[in-house]
Design a protein around this motif. Structure first.
Motif, PDB file in Angstrom:
ATOM      1  N   ASP A  66      -6.709  19.102  39.706  1.00  0.00           N
ATOM      2  CA  ASP A  66      -6.837  17.909  40.576  1.00  0.00           C
ATOM      3  C   ASP A  66      -6.992  16.716  39.783  1.00  0.00           C
ATOM      4  O   ASP A  66      -6.570  15.671  40.208  1.00  0.00           O
ATOM      5  CB  ASP A  66      -7.956  18.392  41.501  1.00  0.00           C
ATOM      6  N   THR A  67      -7.631  16.794  38.434  1.00  0.00           N
ATOM      7  CA  THR A  67      -7.469  15.568  37.633  1.00  0.00           C
ATOM      8  C   THR A  67      -6.090  15.064  37.367  1.00  0.00           C
ATOM      9  O   THR A  67      -5.997  13.882  37.619  1.00  0.00           O
ATOM     10  CB  THR A  67      -8.361  15.886  36.377  1.00  0.00           C
ATOM     11  N   ARG A 112      -3.855  24.796  48.783  1.00  0.00           N
ATOM     12  CA  ARG A 112      -4.777  23.673  48.016  1.00  0.00           C
ATOM     13  C   ARG A 112      -4.021  22.666  47.593  1.00  0.00           C
ATOM     14  O   ARG A 112      -4.069  22.358  46.544  1.00  0.00           O
ATOM     15  CB  ARG A 112      -5.955  24.158  47.375  1.00  0.00           C
ATOM     16  N   TYR A 172      -3.622  17.027  47.048  1.00  0.00           N
ATOM     17  CA  TYR A 172      -3.536  16.151  45.940  1.00  0.00           C
ATOM     18  C   TYR A 172      -2.006  15.987  45.481  1.00  0.00           C
ATOM     19  O   TYR A 172      -1.576  15.063  45.276  1.00  0.00           O
ATOM     20  CB  TYR A 172      -4.421  16.531  44.754  1.00  0.00           C
ATOM     21  N   LEU A 198      -3.319  15.475  38.823  1.00  0.00           N
ATOM     22  CA  LEU A 198      -2.732  15.167  40.161  1.00  0.00           C
ATOM     23  C   LEU A 198      -3.389  13.568  40.708  1.00  0.00           C
ATOM     24  O   LEU A 198      -2.557  12.854  40.965  1.00  0.00           O
ATOM     25  CB  LEU A 198      -2.845  16.197  41.282  1.00  0.00           C
ATOM     26  N   GLY A 199      -4.678  13.753  40.342  1.00  0.00           N
ATOM     27  CA  GLY A 199      -5.202  12.238  40.680  1.00  0.00           C
ATOM     28  C   GLY A 199      -4.632  11.179  39.882  1.00  0.00           C
ATOM     29  O   GLY A 199      -4.232  10.059  40.371  1.00  0.00           O
TER      30      GLY A 199
END
Lengths: 342, 268
Positions: free
Chosen positions: B83-84, B31, B34, B86-87
């Motif tokens: 994910d935040t 996963r 990102y 990495l975003g």
């Protein structure tokens, strides 16, 4: 088998025990040049903290070959952290951990999250991280009864099948020490009794050390050589009957002097009175189905199947099984343990 | 009639497809989509820097991508989900890169070439870099394959088998950065992640072992690269996006085949 010393013939005849004992390599890694016994794993003043919270404080621990040691403790007492630290997966905030040189660890985690994104057959899983010798594979899959699962995908296995596959994989590299972290979580009482019986048999045949974390005190008490009662630090430690009479142990588990037996009886009654009986029945049927497949596959190969079937015919008589496993603790291992320096 | 620039483009596409597909499988399994984005988008910053200091674009993107990949792989935070973080990194590095490019004095560069790739402009130096990089990355991955699978499956089992998960992860991180630097000319920074994950995802329904999934992903990637190239030539469309479109159609097809087969097996 790869671990046998050179020149020793390996035959596939039925007179060979299903699992080869570990004698040769075990001796090599546990006996020092001066003839003294060395522990397989030794932790000295091991401390672990998550941020500022101390999870384990100055733990001293060692395990010798052939020994069965169980860690018990309430939730959040650091049992899993201790196991993770002992296999090297947990950074320490203090102390050291020594592994015997060339030590092979068979680890059965509490649970393994399988991701659907990763296609993984049971057969392929067994070959991780190194390819397994075919004859070793045949022995272990027959013993742990996972042969009929080899072509299945890991994600499709039931809880009991999954734990058996994990156990089989742990055994495939001929571990000197088998480490089980609440390996029966998610299994019903019947399933976990069978699981522990399998471990007992395996230990008897291979002579590996076993370190388990368990909350199933009745199993612990009947099968262990040594019990460690953990609550951030080692509260008390020793032979099961000694530990269960300690005030520290009773403070944590609140059982009477009869300790394990009393608690066990309670468990036993409880499950029979419980209205959720149909759940159990479902699970049994499920297992039966797989048993059937299994028998179909190779019942003529292994007379051991009969014994297993026998257990299924008699509905869970836990009392009997429990006393069985007590008897199964081999005398040679107990005496070997006594002869070891602490 | 095979013009030499078409041949070079085809060879470049094949190199990137071969190297990207197995890494893409790990991106899918772990996963890390990102993660791929963050590494790829940072490459535009690398482009700006290499142009500013008149260095080779390949070297500049490689350095920045490795740094970014290393940074995101060591990220951890209690306040934000992964994910935040990495975003934030992926998109801000892209934005900073674009702004940095606009500051370059006296340079008129074709931003589209870096954002969406310019496979038809691949020269023989690029081609050599791509193939050497692809071979190195594939060899590294083949060498660490089993260990990486073990680490992906369960880090504790990996520790118990005597592996060092962080070291294995580093191999993956570096490989990913190299792929980014290789692929920037073929599909551009915005679509590199697509070349990583779409072939792998398309291979998933057709596979029952990790190795099979990687091999099928390579085949799908190579097929997408070649037919995307030819299609774009025929239709006069941008090549990088066309390659990704073909890969996406293959993804839809493989899922369609899989579901149809499942339905049929229920009926029969």
């Amino acid at each position: 088998m790869s671990f046998l010393s050179a020149g020793k013939p390996v035959s596939a005849s039925s007179s060979v025990p299903l699992m080869q004992p570990l004698d040769a390599t075990m001796k090599k890694i546990t006996v020092g040049s001066d003839g003294s016994m060395r522990p397989l794993i030794k932790a000295t003043d091991m401390s672990v903290s998550h941020g500022r919270t101390a999870v384990l404080e100055r733990i001293n621990f060692s395990i010798q070959s052939g020994e069965i040691v169980t860690i018990v403790g309430p939730n959040g007492s650091g049992k899993s952290t201790m196991v993770r630290a002992l296999i090297g997966a947990q950074p320490l905030s203090g102390g050291v951990i020594d592994h015997a040189k060339g030590l092979r660890i068979g680890y059965v985690p509490q649970r393994l999250q399988m991701d659907q994104a990763l296609p993984m057959s049971v057969r392929r899983f067994f070959d991780l991280p190194t390819r397994i010798d075919a004859s070793a594979l045949a022995q272990v899959v027959a013993r742990i009864q996972v042969k009929h699962l080899l072509n299945r995908q890991m994600v499709d296995l039931s809880g009991g099948q999954f734990q058996r596959v994990l156990l089989a994989r742990a055994l495939l590299n001929h571990p000197h020490v088998l480490i089980l972290d609440e390996a029966t979580q998610g299994l019903d009482q019947q399933g976990s009794a069978e699981f522990y019986q399998q471990i007992d048999t395996v230990r008897n045949e291979m002579g590996c050390a076993v370190l388990m974390v368990s909350h199933e005190l009745h199993v612990v008490m009947s099968a262990s050589d040594r019990v460690i009662c953990l609550n951030g630090h080692i509260c008390c430690e020793g032979a099961p009957d000694v530990v269960s009479s300690q005030p520290e142990y009773r403070a944590l588990f609140g059982t009477g002097t009869l300790g394990a037996l009393a608690l066990y009886r309670h468990d036993h009654d409880h499950s029979h009175d419980h209205p959720g009986e149909h759940e159990h029945e479902h699970e049994h049927e499920h297992e039966h189905e797989h048993e059937h497949e299994h028998e179909h596959d190779h019942s003529h190969d292994h007379p051991g199947d009969h014994q297993h079937d026998h257990q299924h015919d008699h509905q869970p008589d836990h009392e009997e099984r429990n006393s069985n496993s007590t008897l199964n603790v081999p005398d040679n291992l107990k005496s070997a343990h006594k002869g070891m320096p602490d | 009639m095979l013009d030499s620039f078409i041949l070079r483009a085809a060879l470049a596409g094949i190199a990137v497809a071969i190297a990207a597909a197995p890494i893409g499988c790990f991106v899918v399994w772990r996963r890390m989509a990102y993660f791929g984005d963050a590494t790829a988008h940072a490459a535009i910053l690398g482009v700006a820097m290499s142009l500013a200091f008149s260095q080779s674009v390949f070297a500049g993107t490689l350095v920045v991508s490795v740094l970014m990949a290393y940074l995101v792989s060591s990220l951890s935070s209690r306040e934000y989900a992964m994910d935040t973080l990495l975003g934030v990194l992926a998109h801000s590095s892209l934005a900073f890169g674009l702004v940095a490019v606009s500051f370059l004095p006296g340079v008129r560069i074709d931003l589209n070439a870096y954002l969406f790739g310019d496979i038809l402009a691949v020269d023989s130096t690029d081609l050599i870099q791509m193939w050497v990089g692809a071979v190195l990355v594939t060899a590294l991955l083949a060498w660490r394959w089993s260990a990486l699978l073990m680490v992906t499956l369960n880090p504790e089992l990996a520790y118990a088998s005597g592996l060092k998960p962080r070291r294995e992860q580093l191999a993956l991180t570096v490989s990913l950065a190299v792929i980014v630097a290789l692929a920037i000319k073929v599909v551009g920074v915005l679509l590199i992640t697509a070349m990583l994950i779409i072939p792998a995802a398309a291979a998933r329904p057709l596979s029952h072992t990790p190795e099979r999934m990687a091999l099928i992903a390579v085949a799908i990637g190579v097929f997408a690269a070649l037919s995307g190239l030819l299609t774009s030539f025929q239709l006069d469309t941008p090549t990088g996006p066309t390659i990704v479109c073909v890969a996406a159609v293959l993804f839809a097809l493989s899922n369609l085949v899989y579901r149809t087969r499942q339905l049929l097996s229920h009926w029969v």
